[in-house]
Motif scaffolding. Structure first.
Motif, PDB file in Angstrom:
ATOM      1  N   GLY A   7       0.664  -1.274   0.065  1.00 13.03           N
ATOM      2  CA  GLY A   7       0.115   0.063  -0.099  1.00 13.03           C
ATOM      3  C   GLY A   7       0.753   1.257   0.075  1.00 13.03           C
ATOM      4  O   GLY A   7       2.039   1.209   0.500  1.00 13.03           O
ATOM      5  N   HIS A   8       0.515   2.223  -0.700  1.00  9.48           N
ATOM      6  CA  HIS A   8       0.970   3.565  -0.595  1.00  9.48           C
ATOM      7  C   HIS A   8      -0.072   4.788  -0.356  1.00  9.48           C
ATOM      8  O   HIS A   8      -1.162   4.719  -0.958  1.00  9.48           O
ATOM      9  N   CYS A  17       5.216   7.922   2.705  1.00  6.85           N
ATOM     10  CA  CYS A  17       4.226   6.950   2.595  1.00  6.85           C
ATOM     11  C   CYS A  17       4.395   6.346   4.039  1.00  6.85           C
ATOM     12  O   CYS A  17       5.490   5.965   4.431  1.00  6.85           O
ATOM     13  N   PHE A  23       2.798   3.463   4.953  1.00  9.43           N
ATOM     14  CA  PHE A  23       2.749   2.096   5.259  1.00  9.43           C
ATOM     15  C   PHE A  23       3.710   1.677   5.761  1.00  9.43           C
ATOM     16  O   PHE A  23       5.011   1.904   5.812  1.00  9.43           O
ATOM     17  N   HIS A  71       7.877   1.558   4.844  1.00 11.93           N
ATOM     18  CA  HIS A  71       7.962   2.416   3.577  1.00 11.93           C
ATOM     19  C   HIS A  71       8.599   3.830   3.812  1.00 11.93           C
ATOM     20  O   HIS A  71       9.453   4.063   2.908  1.00 11.93           O
ATOM     21  N   MET A 128      10.515   5.656   0.928  1.00 12.50           N
ATOM     22  CA  MET A 128       9.419   6.549   0.589  1.00 12.50           C
ATOM     23  C   MET A 128       9.234   7.706   1.095  1.00 12.50           C
ATOM     24  O   MET A 128       8.179   7.937   2.108  1.00 12.50           O
TER      25      MET A 128
HETATM   26 CU   LIG Z   1       4.004   2.788   0.578  1.00  9.50          CU
END
Ligand SMILES: [Cu+2]
Length: 189
Positions: free
Chosen positions: A108-109, A173, A175, A178, A182
């Motif tokens: 997921g992002h 992000c 998640f 991440h 990210m």
């Molecule tokens: Cu992500």
């Protein structure tokens, strides 16, 4: 006033066209490539925004105060941008696209813009426990300027927010796991 109504009508009509086009595009993917569909969607979206602005009484050059940004996330746990720039006072229309194929549960992002002074690692750590809230820790939502939904492969989300005061901000992000790859800088000039 008549003009505004006409534009609103055009906008609504285009919405209807978009909905029917989308459903036909699903069954006719071989006829309409993604690129074509995206291009048509973008054109319709622009027309809708114009119609909406004009229906609200903005001058047509009001678009100068709006900036459109797009960022993608992929299956390799990467955003395609490390830096995004806007000008103070601009209305930011930001689209996050998950260009991968993996499910939200595995890859997921989202795109989360933090207020200045918020520690990214500590925020991301708390986010791990906030699955039911799209990995935005409810007790720390006041530390967030704006955020998209959590997306799976092929999905996208567009958010609209006012650029914060001049300065450098962090986006990530949230998640689990991440944020270390990210994240990036959101610079307001
Ligand atoms: Cu992500």
């Amino acid at each position: 006033m008549k003009f505004q109504k006409v534009f609103l009508f055009i906008g609504l009509s285009l919405s209807a066209v978009l909905v029917s086009f989308n459903s036909s595009a699903n069954s006719e993917k071989e006829t309409y490539g993604h690129h074509t569909v995206n291009k048509i969607s973008q054109t319709i979206e622009r027309a809708q925004t114009k119609a909406l602005n004009e229906s609200k009484g903005f001058q047509s050059n009001a678009g100068a105060d709006t900036v459109r940004l797009e960022i993608t996330g992929d299956d390799k746990m990467q955003f395609n941008k490390e830096e995004m720039r806007v000008k103070a006072g601009q209305v930011v229309v930001l689209t996050l696209k998950h260009v991968g194929k993996m499910a939200e549960s595995a890859m997921g992002h989202n795109w989360v813009l933090l207020k200045q002074g918020v520690d990214m690692a500590s925020f991301a750590n708390d986010a791990i426990m906030a699955k039911d809230n799209g990995y935005i820790p409810p007790n720390r939502s006041n530390e967030v300027i704006a955020h998209t939904k959590m997306l799976g492969g092929g999905e996208s989300d567009t958010i609209i927010f006012k650029a914060p005061p001049k300065g450098t901000y962090t986006f990530l992000c949230s998640f689990p796991g991440h944020y270390s790859t990210m994240n990036g800088k959101f610079i307001v000039e």
